[in-house]
Scaffold this motif. Structure first.
Motif, PDB file in Angstrom:
ATOM      1  N   ASN A  14       9.073 -14.875  -1.532  1.00  0.00           N
ATOM      2  CA  ASN A  14      10.326 -14.549  -0.850  1.00  0.00           C
ATOM      3  C   ASN A  14      10.361 -13.089  -0.422  1.00  0.00           C
ATOM      4  O   ASN A  14      11.395 -12.424  -0.511  1.00  0.00           O
ATOM      5  N   CYS A  15       9.241 -12.597   0.041  1.00  0.00           N
ATOM      6  CA  CYS A  15       9.136 -11.186   0.416  1.00  0.00           C
ATOM      7  C   CYS A  15      10.058 -10.881   1.602  1.00  0.00           C
ATOM      8  O   CYS A  15      10.095 -11.627   2.585  1.00  0.00           O
ATOM      9  N   ALA A  16      10.790  -9.788   1.511  1.00  0.00           N
ATOM     10  CA  ALA A  16      11.720  -9.394   2.574  1.00  0.00           C
ATOM     11  C   ALA A  16      10.948  -9.020   3.831  1.00  0.00           C
ATOM     12  O   ALA A  16       9.825  -8.501   3.762  1.00  0.00           O
ATOM     13  N   PRO A  17      11.523  -9.256   5.023  1.00  0.00           N
ATOM     14  CA  PRO A  17      10.834  -8.967   6.285  1.00  0.00           C
ATOM     15  C   PRO A  17      10.366  -7.518   6.403  1.00  0.00           C
ATOM     16  O   PRO A  17       9.249  -7.260   6.873  1.00  0.00           O
ATOM     17  N   ALA A  18      11.214  -6.572   5.969  1.00  0.00           N
ATOM     18  CA  ALA A  18      10.824  -5.162   6.072  1.00  0.00           C
ATOM     19  C   ALA A  18       9.593  -4.876   5.215  1.00  0.00           C
ATOM     20  O   ALA A  18       8.703  -4.102   5.620  1.00  0.00           O
ATOM     21  N   LYS A  19       9.520  -5.505   4.042  1.00  0.00           N
ATOM     22  CA  LYS A  19       8.350  -5.306   3.178  1.00  0.00           C
ATOM     23  C   LYS A  19       7.120  -5.999   3.759  1.00  0.00           C
ATOM     24  O   LYS A  19       5.992  -5.501   3.628  1.00  0.00           O
ATOM     25  N   LEU A  20       7.330  -7.152   4.410  1.00  0.00           N
ATOM     26  CA  LEU A  20       6.215  -7.815   5.076  1.00  0.00           C
ATOM     27  C   LEU A  20       5.641  -6.931   6.179  1.00  0.00           C
ATOM     28  O   LEU A  20       4.420  -6.862   6.361  1.00  0.00           O
ATOM     29  N   MET A  21       6.537  -6.247   6.877  1.00  0.00           N
ATOM     30  CA  MET A  21       6.065  -5.348   7.935  1.00  0.00           C
ATOM     31  C   MET A  21       5.231  -4.209   7.366  1.00  0.00           C
ATOM     32  O   MET A  21       4.224  -3.809   7.952  1.00  0.00           O
ATOM     33  N   ILE A  22       5.647  -3.697   6.208  1.00  0.00           N
ATOM     34  CA  ILE A  22       4.851  -2.638   5.558  1.00  0.00           C
ATOM     35  C   ILE A  22       3.476  -3.177   5.181  1.00  0.00           C
ATOM     36  O   ILE A  22       2.445  -2.517   5.384  1.00  0.00           O
ATOM     37  N   ALA A  23       3.466  -4.393   4.595  1.00  0.00           N
ATOM     38  CA  ALA A  23       2.182  -5.001   4.212  1.00  0.00           C
ATOM     39  C   ALA A  23       1.283  -5.190   5.425  1.00  0.00           C
ATOM     40  O   ALA A  23       0.084  -4.861   5.391  1.00  0.00           O
ATOM     41  N   TYR A  24       1.841  -5.720   6.504  1.00  0.00           N
ATOM     42  CA  TYR A  24       1.050  -5.921   7.725  1.00  0.00           C
ATOM     43  C   TYR A  24       0.549  -4.594   8.293  1.00  0.00           C
ATOM     44  O   TYR A  24      -0.581  -4.493   8.775  1.00  0.00           O
ATOM     45  N   TYR A  25       1.406  -3.574   8.247  1.00  0.00           N
ATOM     46  CA  TYR A  25       0.985  -2.261   8.767  1.00  0.00           C
ATOM     47  C   TYR A  25      -0.174  -1.712   7.943  1.00  0.00           C
ATOM     48  O   TYR A  25      -1.145  -1.180   8.497  1.00  0.00           O
ATOM     49  N   ASN A  26      -0.068  -1.829   6.602  1.00  0.00           N
ATOM     50  CA  ASN A  26      -1.169  -1.368   5.748  1.00  0.00           C
ATOM     51  C   ASN A  26      -2.464  -2.093   6.091  1.00  0.00           C
ATOM     52  O   ASN A  26      -3.530  -1.485   6.234  1.00  0.00           O
ATOM     53  N   ILE A  27      -2.376  -3.431   6.202  1.00  0.00           N
ATOM     54  CA  ILE A  27      -3.575  -4.230   6.475  1.00  0.00           C
ATOM     55  C   ILE A  27      -4.173  -3.852   7.821  1.00  0.00           C
ATOM     56  O   ILE A  27      -5.393  -3.648   7.955  1.00  0.00           O
ATOM     57  N   SER A  28      -3.307  -3.735   8.836  1.00  0.00           N
ATOM     58  CA  SER A  28      -3.810  -3.402  10.174  1.00  0.00           C
ATOM     59  C   SER A  28      -4.403  -2.003  10.219  1.00  0.00           C
ATOM     60  O   SER A  28      -5.417  -1.767  10.892  1.00  0.00           O
ATOM     61  N   LEU A  29      -3.780  -1.055   9.476  1.00  0.00           N
ATOM     62  CA  LEU A  29      -4.313   0.311   9.474  1.00  0.00           C
ATOM     63  C   LEU A  29      -5.686   0.361   8.810  1.00  0.00           C
ATOM     64  O   LEU A  29      -6.585   1.081   9.269  1.00  0.00           O
ATOM     65  N   ILE A  30      -5.841  -0.412   7.733  1.00  0.00           N
ATOM     66  CA  ILE A  30      -7.154  -0.469   7.074  1.00  0.00           C
ATOM     67  C   ILE A  30      -8.203  -1.031   8.033  1.00  0.00           C
ATOM     68  O   ILE A  30      -9.315  -0.487   8.175  1.00  0.00           O
ATOM     69  N   HIS A  31      -7.877  -2.121   8.707  1.00  0.00           N
ATOM     70  CA  HIS A  31      -8.813  -2.704   9.673  1.00  0.00           C
ATOM     71  C   HIS A  31      -9.064  -1.752  10.837  1.00  0.00           C
ATOM     72  O   HIS A  31     -10.186  -1.665  11.355  1.00  0.00           O
ATOM     73  N   PHE A  32      -8.028  -1.038  11.272  1.00  0.00           N
ATOM     74  CA  PHE A  32      -8.189  -0.074  12.365  1.00  0.00           C
ATOM     75  C   PHE A  32      -9.151   1.043  11.975  1.00  0.00           C
ATOM     76  O   PHE A  32     -10.051   1.405  12.746  1.00  0.00           O
ATOM     77  N   ASN A  33      -8.968   1.576  10.774  1.00  0.00           N
ATOM     78  CA  ASN A  33      -9.829   2.684  10.345  1.00  0.00           C
ATOM     79  C   ASN A  33     -11.256   2.249  10.071  1.00  0.00           C
ATOM     80  O   ASN A  33     -12.180   3.071  10.102  1.00  0.00           O
TER      81      ASN A  33
END
Length: 512
Positions: free
Chosen positions: A241-260
């Motif tokens: 039941n993760c909140a949308p704002a926290k999901l966005m943080i998780a996605y941003y972290n994942i995408s930043l790792i893949h980007f780097n």
């Protein structure tokens, strides 16, 4: 590679979870709303303030406009009737909803009114939450020195209350502030302090976001392994039941790792998932949405999709400009300047370089840096002073304890000496009594022996006299028998009165 695959699975998992999350039944909430509306209508004067506040809290998550109206009405009623408690509470909640609605100046207006009132009346609960809201608004307005000061004031109140959950929250907020300033070393320091405090208490509320913040901070410092570790832990703590704002943080972290790590396709797919969440949950004006657009522009830049990158940069700039996200604007200006340099558009490059310098100086100018250093030093000094006072108090308590212990030892020694003296006296008296008893026993024994001997002698004398008396009695009896016999013989021969008298006398003698 395994770590990247795991994050990709986690991303897909969260996307599925988001589609499967169910909405709580509205019936129970509607019943509460109707009950509070009835209560408001049935009350008069200042009595309406409290149910209006409760109604506003209930509506805040689903109907922002109605919630704001409830808080405003409660605020006006409390102010009209001089109700300090409800005035401060309604003003704080009104500022909080305004902040979440991105009406930062309006929120700050109410906070500036209620904070002095809360301080004068020692309304500590409202005061610490008001400082927290004030810090967030200042941070969003890039007034980082004021934000840091408000955060430290909030932290001190929580430390005084020894509320570890709220201490952890304040430390996390300070870490976020340093992260916005790109001071990742300080940010990580406060995040890890917050995590240590969080692990010391049973609750896991907001642990997910804290772990994601730590992961993001490690990624910004180039530590991909630690970033993957903490991001995974954050996703696991967030649950289904993760909140949308926290999901966005998780996605941003994942995408930043893949980007780097230059896994650009996965990074782009992940960011698009985050954009869908922002779109479906009303988060298109959030700073994280602007960060996601900026990251998409950078991905497109690396893929040499110049026009696409510029569109994303422009979209990110529009969100950041309209909401005053100056630190994000700073990154956008820098990214645009590099893109124009890459395409040899030097005039545009120079334009954005100037905007970058102006924005940077406005955010982190000399005055700002001086204030930040002063506030940090004040907090460190205050913390050290508190530690010194606590240490001195501890020493004083130890001294008191030592004095009490010494007094107890002295009393114990005196008591022991008294006990020894009394014991010696009692022993001496016992010895004397024992000696007297022995002497008395000896005297009694001697006297008893004397009495026994005397009794034996007396008994012997009595026996001798008894034998002698018995012998005499026997002799007298024999004599009397003889006299009686003689009298009888004489009576038979001479019957006279004289003999009768003798016989009578003998008989009387026998009777006696």
């Amino acid at each position: 590679m395994i770590g990247m695959q795991g994050l990709g699975i986690a991303r897909r998992f969260f996307f599925v979870v988001l589609a499967l999350v169910t909405v709580h039944s509205l019936n129970a909430q509607q019943l509460k709303v109707d009950s509070l509306i009835t209560e408001v209508n049935n009350r008069s004067g200042n009595g309406k303030a409290k149910p209006l506040i409760e109604l506003g809290i209930l509506l805040a998550a689903t109907d922002t406009d109605s919630s704001l109206q409830c808080f405003r009405n409660a605020y006006r009623i409390a102010r009209r009737h001089g109700d300090t408690v409800n005035l401060v509470r309604s003003g704080r909640l009104l500022a909080e909803v305004l902040r979440r609605s991105y009406q930062l100046d309006s929120g700050l207006y109410y906070l500036d009114i209620i904070l002095p009132i809360a301080q004068r009346n020692s309304l500590l609960r409202d005061l610490k939450y008001a400082y927290n809201s004030q810090a967030i608004i200042y941070s969003q307005q890039s007034r980082f020195d004021d934000a840091l000061n408000a955060n430290f004031l909030s932290l001190r109140l929580r430390e005084a209350e020894r509320d570890h959950f709220e201490i952890s929250t304040s430390l996390n907020n300070i870490g976020l502030l340093y992260h916005r300033l790109h001071n990742f070393e300080y940010a990580l320091r406060f995040f890890l302090r917050a995590l240590a405090v969080k692990k010391s208490i049973p609750t896991t509320v907001d642990l997910d976001q804290l772990l994601m913040n730590i992961g993001l901070c490690f990624e910004e410092r180039g530590d991909h392994i630690a970033a993957i570790k903490y991001t995974r832990e954050g996703i696991g703590a967030c649950g289904v039941n993760c909140a949308p704002a926290k999901l966005m943080i998780a996605y941003y972290n994942i995408s930043l790792i893949h980007f780097n790590t230059r896994d650009l396709d996965v990074a782009e797919d992940t960011i698009h998932s985050a954009l869908e969440i922002a779109k479906s949950n009303g988060l298109l004006e959030s700073e994280l949405h602007a960060e996601n657009l900026l990251l998409l522009g950078r991905i497109s830049d690396l893929k040499n999709k110049i026009d696409v990158a510029m569109r994303y940069f422009d979209a990110a700039q529009a969100v950041a400009t309209s909401n005053g996200y100056n630190t994000t604007l700073l990154d956008i200006y820098g990214a645009k300047a590099k893109l124009y340099e890459k395409t040899h558009q030097y005039e545009q490059m120079s334009f954005y370089q100037k905007k970058y310098i102006i924005t940077r100086d406005s955010i982190i100018g000399y005055r700002m840096m001086t204030n930040l250093i002063r506030i940090e030093n004040d907090y460190i000094t205050q913390t050290k002073n508190n530690q010194i006072e606590a240490y001195q108090k501890s020493i004083a308590d130890k001294d008191d304890h030592i004095r009490q212990k010494n007094a107890l030892i002295i009393v114990s020694v005196v008591a022991a000496l008294l006990f020894v003296a009394v014991s010696a006296l009692i022993f001496k008296m016992y010895r004397r009594k024992d000696h007297d008893n022995r002497r008395l026993d000896r005297m009694v024994s001697e006297r008893t022996q004397q009495l026994v001997e005397l009794n034996n002698r007396t008994q012997s004398c009595l026996n001798s006299e008894r034998l002698s008396f018995a012998k005499r009695v026997s002799e007298v009896e024999n004599l009397l028998v003889k006299i009686d016999t003689l009298c009888a013989m004489g009576q038979r021969q001479n019957r006279n009165e004289y003999l009768d008298k003798i016989k009578s006398a003998v008989c009387q003698a026998r009777l006696r």
